[in-house]
Design an enzyme around this catalytic site. Structure first.
Site, PDB file in Angstrom:
ATOM      1  CE  LYS A   1      -3.507   2.430   2.639  1.00  0.00           C
ATOM      2  NZ  LYS A   1      -4.544   2.316   3.665  1.00  0.00           N
TER       3      LYS A   1
ATOM      4  CE  LYS B   1      -6.110   1.961  -0.419  1.00  0.00           C
ATOM      5  NZ  LYS B   1      -6.188   2.225   0.961  1.00  0.00           N
TER       6      LYS B   1
HETATM    7  C1  PBG Z   1      -7.428   3.539   5.637  1.00  0.00           C
HETATM    8  C2  PBG Z   1      -7.708   3.329   4.195  1.00  0.00           C
HETATM    9  C3  PBG Z   1      -7.520   4.230   3.137  1.00  0.00           C
HETATM   10  C4  PBG Z   1      -8.069   3.625   2.015  1.00  0.00           C
HETATM   11  C5  PBG Z   1      -8.540   2.370   2.396  1.00  0.00           C
HETATM   12  N1  PBG Z   1      -8.300   2.209   3.734  1.00  0.00           N
HETATM   13  C6  PBG Z   1      -6.965   5.605   3.125  1.00  0.00           C
HETATM   14  C7  PBG Z   1      -5.617   5.871   3.631  1.00  0.00           C
HETATM   15  O1  PBG Z   1      -4.803   4.979   3.855  1.00  0.00           O
HETATM   16  O2  PBG Z   1      -5.357   7.053   3.855  1.00  0.00           O
HETATM   17  C8  PBG Z   1      -8.147   4.247   0.649  1.00  0.00           C
HETATM   18  C9  PBG Z   1      -9.234   3.761  -0.238  1.00  0.00           C
HETATM   19  C10 PBG Z   1      -9.586   4.647  -1.367  1.00  0.00           C
HETATM   20  O3  PBG Z   1      -8.949   5.686  -1.620  1.00  0.00           O
HETATM   21  O4  PBG Z   1     -10.552   4.313  -2.065  1.00  0.00           O
HETATM   22  N2  PBG Z   1      -6.203   3.147   6.103  1.00  0.00           N
END
Ligand code: PBG
Length: 352
Positions: free
Chosen positions: A221, A275
């Site tokens: 991520k 992601k």
């Molecule tokens: C929380 C999380 C995020 C997303 C999914 N879980 C945001 C982040 O890490 O700031 C992003 C999902 C999206 O942008 O659709 N940790």
């Protein structure tokens, strides 16, 4: 001539030339014509390598207390009241979408420095889980494990003197995972990027008897600008202090993504995720090729917002761009995709 796929004409047995009618265009003498397989819809379908199905979809939903409402940066997506989350899951079942993902909009009054509402067995996510497992048990439910929807500073972990603490956070995440498992969560999805959280959560779940609760780790991520609209949806854009670069990955790295995935597998992840999605297809392809794990991609909020904005302006054919973006994930090796387009895609697939 070095041709790997398809032989050049020179290497083939020569036959007596066929008499060509005088008015036919001169032939280039090609043995291989790739357009033959593209000439009709039936032929294209026959040779298609990657196909999207409703089984590939995970549908992220935002849940809120009281009445729901639109999210300005995500046209077509709403925060849903509890009852409407159940309705959405029924729709998922009807459309044969196998799994939904739940994200809470937490009342600002319930957010604090430590994100303690994450551990409340009666928090929004837990109440939604109980309702869902009672009313629509055939649909899988995935829940994020991370503190950002619950903290006053918008970070995924505990913070001290501006530093996100790792091991202290992991201890809280294990408790959050247990609270969610207890409420009926099928897939725990740690999205916080702390070191060692997958192993700790697996151990915690097993010791509490939740042997069948799965873990899909947000393994690779990245610290991405494409999460902006999601943070609007869960209400953490306004509160987030600084950025998440001390725990989420640097967009310049790819070897490191393999190390992340390798560790999460060793710690007991059942499925891994990459992601954001489209800007990171190279990472997805590499991970799938290297580990052969069930591998998912998250087409994140910013990707959704970009497509919707362009389509809304008439600059793109929204439906076509949506389908093309999703088949791209399959082609790169994804076993499935978390996408806000899920119900729209499923409707379209059903009609086609
Ligand atoms: C929380 C999380 C995020 C997303 C999914 N879980 C945001 C982040 O890490 O700031 C992003 C999902 C999206 O942008 O659709 N940790």
């Amino acid at each position: 001539m070095a041709i790997k796929y398809g032989r050049p004409i020179e290497s083939r047995t020569r036959f007596a030339p066929v008499e060509t009618p005088a008015k036919a265009a001169p032939s280039l003498g090609l043995a291989t014509r790739l357009r033959r397989n593209r000439r009709a819809d039936w032929a294209r379908r026959m040779v298609r390598e990657s196909v999207l199905s409703t089984d590939d979809l995970i549908w992220p939903l935002f849940v809120t207390e009281g009445r729901g409402g639109p999210i300005a940066s995500m046209p077509g997506v709403e925060r849903l009241a509890l009852d409407d989350v159940v309705r959405a899951a029924e729709q998922a079942a009807k459309l044969t979408i196998p799994c939904i993902a739940l994200f809470p909009y937490t009342d600002p009054g319930l957010r604090d420095e430590d994100g303690s509402e994450a551990l409340n067995p009666k928090n929004l996510v837990c109440r939604a889980l109980r309702a869902l497992k009672k009313e629509v048990p055939e649909v899988g439910v995935l829940c994020d494990v991370a503190l950002d929807p619950y903290t006053s500073h918008g970070h995924d972990g505990l913070i001290r003197d501006g530093v996100i603490l790792n091991d202290e956070t992991v201890a809280v995440l294990v408790r959050q995972a247990l609270v969610q498992a207890e409420a009926g969560c099928d897939i725990i999805a740690p999205s916080d990027m702390m070191d060692g959280r997958v192993g700790a959560i697996r151990q915690g779940l097993d010791e509490a008897g939740f042997l069948d609760v799965s873990i899909m780790s947000y393994a690779a991520k990245y610290a991405s600008a494409f999460y902006g609209p999601f943070r609007d949806a869960v209400g953490s854009s306004a509160t987030l202090i600084g950025d998440k670069r001390t725990y989420q990955m640097d967009p310049g790295n790819t070897d490191e993504a393999l190390r992340e995935v390798e560790l999460d597998i060793a710690e007991g992840a059942d499925m891994v995720m990459v992601k954001p999605g489209l800007p990171y297809l190279d990472i997805l392809a590499r991970i799938k090729a290297e580990f052969g794990m069930p591998t998912f991609a998250y087409q994140v909020s910013g990707e959704y917002a970009m497509l919707m904005a362009a389509a809304g302006n008439g600059w793109l054919d929204g439906d076509k761009a949506m389908m093309e973006s999703l088949v791209a994930f399959k082609r790169a090796g994804a076993d499935g995709v978390l996408t806000y387009f899920a119900p729209r895609v499923a409707e379209k697939l059903r009609k086609s």
